[in-house]
Design a protein around this motif. Structure first.
Motif, PDB file in Angstrom:
ATOM      1  N   GLU A  97     -89.305 -14.621 103.854  1.00 42.63           N
ATOM      2  CA  GLU A  97     -90.532 -15.304 104.231  1.00 42.63           C
ATOM      3  C   GLU A  97     -90.124 -16.672 104.762  1.00 42.63           C
ATOM      4  OE1 GLU A  97     -94.613 -17.192 102.268  1.00 42.63           O
ATOM      5  OE2 GLU A  97     -93.287 -15.945 101.042  1.00 42.63           O
ATOM      6  N   ILE A  98     -90.494 -16.960 106.006  1.00 42.32           N
ATOM      7  CA  ILE A  98     -90.094 -18.212 106.640  1.00 42.32           C
ATOM      8  C   ILE A  98     -91.206 -19.242 106.433  1.00 42.32           C
ATOM      9  CG2 ILE A  98     -89.420 -19.318 108.801  1.00 42.32           C
ATOM     10  CD1 ILE A  98     -88.374 -16.579 109.719  1.00 42.32           C
ATOM     11  N   ILE A  99     -90.916 -20.258 105.629  1.00 36.43           N
ATOM     12  CA  ILE A  99     -91.892 -21.284 105.263  1.00 36.43           C
ATOM     13  C   ILE A  99     -91.483 -22.597 105.932  1.00 36.43           C
ATOM     14  CG2 ILE A  99     -92.950 -22.533 103.344  1.00 36.43           C
ATOM     15  CD1 ILE A  99     -92.082 -20.131 101.555  1.00 36.43           C
ATOM     16  N   LEU A 118     -87.806 -26.450 106.192  1.00 34.17           N
ATOM     17  CA  LEU A 118     -87.640 -25.016 106.408  1.00 34.17           C
ATOM     18  C   LEU A 118     -87.127 -24.351 105.136  1.00 34.17           C
ATOM     19  CD1 LEU A 118     -87.629 -22.574 108.333  1.00 34.17           C
ATOM     20  CD2 LEU A 118     -85.335 -23.237 109.053  1.00 34.17           C
ATOM     21  N   ILE A 119     -87.844 -23.322 104.694  1.00 34.56           N
ATOM     22  CA  ILE A 119     -87.431 -22.532 103.536  1.00 34.56           C
ATOM     23  C   ILE A 119     -87.350 -21.074 103.948  1.00 34.56           C
ATOM     24  CG2 ILE A 119     -88.081 -21.728 101.224  1.00 34.56           C
ATOM     25  CD1 ILE A 119     -89.556 -24.378 100.829  1.00 34.56           C
ATOM     26  N   LEU A 120     -86.246 -20.435 103.611  1.00 30.70           N
ATOM     27  CA  LEU A 120     -86.085 -18.994 103.808  1.00 30.70           C
ATOM     28  C   LEU A 120     -86.145 -18.354 102.429  1.00 30.70           C
ATOM     29  CD1 LEU A 120     -83.151 -19.031 106.393  1.00 30.70           C
ATOM     30  CD2 LEU A 120     -85.604 -18.957 106.851  1.00 30.70           C
ATOM     31  N   LYS A 121     -87.310 -17.814 102.096  1.00 32.24           N
ATOM     32  CA  LYS A 121     -87.539 -17.236 100.773  1.00 32.24           C
ATOM     33  C   LYS A 121     -87.226 -15.747 100.809  1.00 32.24           C
ATOM     34  CE  LYS A 121     -91.136 -16.614  97.247  1.00 32.24           C
ATOM     35  NZ  LYS A 121     -92.561 -16.847  96.913  1.00 32.24           N
ATOM     36  N   ALA A 122     -86.189 -15.337 100.091  1.00 36.09           N
ATOM     37  CA  ALA A 122     -85.781 -13.938 100.082  1.00 36.09           C
ATOM     38  C   ALA A 122     -86.883 -13.061  99.488  1.00 36.09           C
ATOM     39  CB  ALA A 122     -84.496 -13.780  99.281  1.00 36.09           C
ATOM     40  N   LYS A 123     -87.238 -11.997 100.193  1.00 31.59           N
ATOM     41  CA  LYS A 123     -88.244 -11.067  99.693  1.00 31.59           C
ATOM     42  C   LYS A 123     -87.686 -10.219  98.550  1.00 31.59           C
ATOM     43  CE  LYS A 123     -90.712 -10.919 104.116  1.00 31.59           C
ATOM     44  NZ  LYS A 123     -91.171 -10.081 105.247  1.00 31.59           N
ATOM     45  N   ASP A 124     -86.375 -10.029  98.553  1.00 30.54           N
ATOM     46  CA  ASP A 124     -85.679  -9.358  97.459  1.00 30.54           C
ATOM     47  C   ASP A 124     -85.125 -10.443  96.541  1.00 30.54           C
ATOM     48  OD1 ASP A 124     -84.013  -8.025  95.715  1.00 30.54           O
ATOM     49  OD2 ASP A 124     -82.980  -6.857  97.253  1.00 30.54           O
ATOM     50  N   GLU A 125     -85.608 -10.512  95.306  1.00 32.26           N
ATOM     51  CA  GLU A 125     -85.215 -11.584  94.390  1.00 32.26           C
ATOM     52  C   GLU A 125     -83.727 -11.570  94.051  1.00 32.26           C
ATOM     53  OE1 GLU A 125     -87.700 -11.517  90.971  1.00 32.26           O
ATOM     54  OE2 GLU A 125     -89.560 -11.842  92.099  1.00 32.26           O
ATOM     55  N   LYS A 126     -83.050 -10.464  94.355  1.00 36.44           N
ATOM     56  CA  LYS A 126     -81.608 -10.383  94.106  1.00 36.44           C
ATOM     57  C   LYS A 126     -80.808 -11.109  95.187  1.00 36.44           C
ATOM     58  CE  LYS A 126     -81.937  -5.929  91.682  1.00 36.44           C
ATOM     59  NZ  LYS A 126     -81.532  -4.492  91.710  1.00 36.44           N
ATOM     60  N   LYS A 127     -81.473 -11.396  96.310  1.00 37.66           N
ATOM     61  CA  LYS A 127     -80.814 -12.083  97.414  1.00 37.66           C
ATOM     62  C   LYS A 127     -81.015 -13.593  97.306  1.00 37.66           C
ATOM     63  CE  LYS A 127     -80.998  -8.341 100.816  1.00 37.66           C
ATOM     64  NZ  LYS A 127     -81.433  -7.962 102.197  1.00 37.66           N
ATOM     65  N   LYS A 186     -88.489 -31.132  94.749  1.00 35.64           N
ATOM     66  CA  LYS A 186     -88.574 -29.767  94.207  1.00 35.64           C
ATOM     67  C   LYS A 186     -89.052 -28.761  95.255  1.00 35.64           C
ATOM     68  CE  LYS A 186     -89.472 -31.508  89.536  1.00 35.64           C
ATOM     69  NZ  LYS A 186     -88.065 -31.368  89.113  1.00 35.64           N
ATOM     70  N   TYR A 187     -88.396 -28.782  96.421  1.00 34.00           N
ATOM     71  CA  TYR A 187     -88.751 -27.844  97.477  1.00 34.00           C
ATOM     72  C   TYR A 187     -88.432 -26.398  97.105  1.00 34.00           C
ATOM     73  CZ  TYR A 187     -89.322 -31.811 100.705  1.00 34.00           C
ATOM     74  OH  TYR A 187     -89.741 -32.962 101.324  1.00 34.00           O
ATOM     75  N   ASP A 188     -87.634 -26.208  96.059  1.00 37.60           N
ATOM     76  CA  ASP A 188     -87.301 -24.851  95.625  1.00 37.60           C
ATOM     77  C   ASP A 188     -88.315 -24.294  94.627  1.00 37.60           C
ATOM     78  OD1 ASP A 188     -86.682 -26.539  93.547  1.00 37.60           O
ATOM     79  OD2 ASP A 188     -84.729 -25.645  93.113  1.00 37.60           O
ATOM     80  N   TYR A 189     -89.418 -25.004  94.436  1.00 35.89           N
ATOM     81  CA  TYR A 189     -90.434 -24.574  93.479  1.00 35.89           C
ATOM     82  C   TYR A 189     -90.952 -23.181  93.869  1.00 35.89           C
ATOM     83  CZ  TYR A 189     -94.677 -24.448  90.644  1.00 35.89           C
ATOM     84  OH  TYR A 189     -95.649 -24.086  89.746  1.00 35.89           O
TER      85      TYR A 189
END
Length: 256
Positions: A169-171, A183-192, A228-231
């Motif tokens: 997910e590109i945020i 820019l945040i690239l949130k992995a859709k697979d939590e293992k990634k 805390k952008y990784d929230y």
């Protein structure tokens, strides 16, 4: 017919004459079109004027150039906004065409083939050295937005990440944690692994440019942590701070 003949499913259409016609037309594109092209790459769609009845090579303007993209199958009209004025919503239709747009973007920027793929692959494979090398190659493009402000680099990287939206997910530029992220690239697979990127720009010249950029990239990492952008991100996260001055860059890569 090619598929029936060879029994192999590949992108036969991209090798037709439409490919060379579009490349020829892109050389004549003006600044407004390039801005629209960047928005299309970032969003996957664009509201603009499209003329599909007149050939670009007979009447060269932005509407006929977008018409060439539509007629060649690179874009699909998904909505009529104003039929009388010829304004439509156009979109990149599928993954196959999206990959071809990446090649067109490389061509438009004067990059060697595969450069943009190398950037994204090295990022997702967590290959810091290759990511830095390929990112620096993009910065060497002479005219890309003249690289005069932070947003130039931000928008460029958004375009590079076009092919990642299947797995991430590109945020971009949203309220996250205590601030607004770049820019945040949130992995859709939590293992990634997920990635948080913060862009900085050094306006003034410095005697010790390398040191100044190094300090600025450290500030970018600290901003990610403080705000805390990784929230909300789960699993492994990599913070990337990118500090720029023209075509010079310092990158900090921190695993959380």
């Amino acid at each position: 017919l090619n598929y029936v003949d060879t029994k192999e499913l590949t992108s036969y259409w991209v090798n037709t004459s439409a490919n060379s016609m579009i490349k020829t037309a892109l050389k004549q594109a003006n600044y407004t079109f390039k801005n629209q092209y960047d928005k299309l790459i970032k969003d996957g769609k664009l509201d603009t004027y499209v003329s599909m009845q007149t050939s670009f090579f007979e009447e060269a303007d932005n509407s006929t150039l977008w018409g060439l993209f539509v007629n060649a199958g690179y874009l699909t009209v998904t909505k009529e906004i104003d039929l009388l004025k010829g304004k439509y919503c156009i979109e990149i239709p599928n993954k196959e065409v999206k990959q071809e747009f990446i090649k067109l973007t490389e061509y438009q920027l004067g990059l060697s083939s595969g450069t943009l793929d190398t950037v994204t692959e090295s990022l997702t494979k967590e290959d810091q050295e290759t990511f830095l090398e390929s990112y620096q190659e993009i910065l060497m493009v002479p005219s890309y937005h003249d690289l005069q402000k932070e947003n130039s680099y931000h928008m460029m990287m958004l375009g590079v990440c076009l092919c990642l939206n299947k797995d991430y997910e590109i945020i971009s530029n949203r309220e996250v944690g205590k601030g607004r992220d770049d820019l945040i690239l949130k992995a859709k697979d939590e293992k990634k692994t997920s990635f948080v990127l913060e862009f900085k720009y050094l306006k003034e010249d410095k005697k010790d440019l390398e040191k100044a950029l190094d300090e600025l990239s450290n500030k970018a990492i600290q901003q990610i942590k403080d705000n805390k952008y990784d929230y909300g991100l789960k699993g492994k996260v990599i913070y990337i701070g990118l500090a720029h001055h023209g075509k010079d860059v310092s990158i900090k890569w921190v695993e959380s």
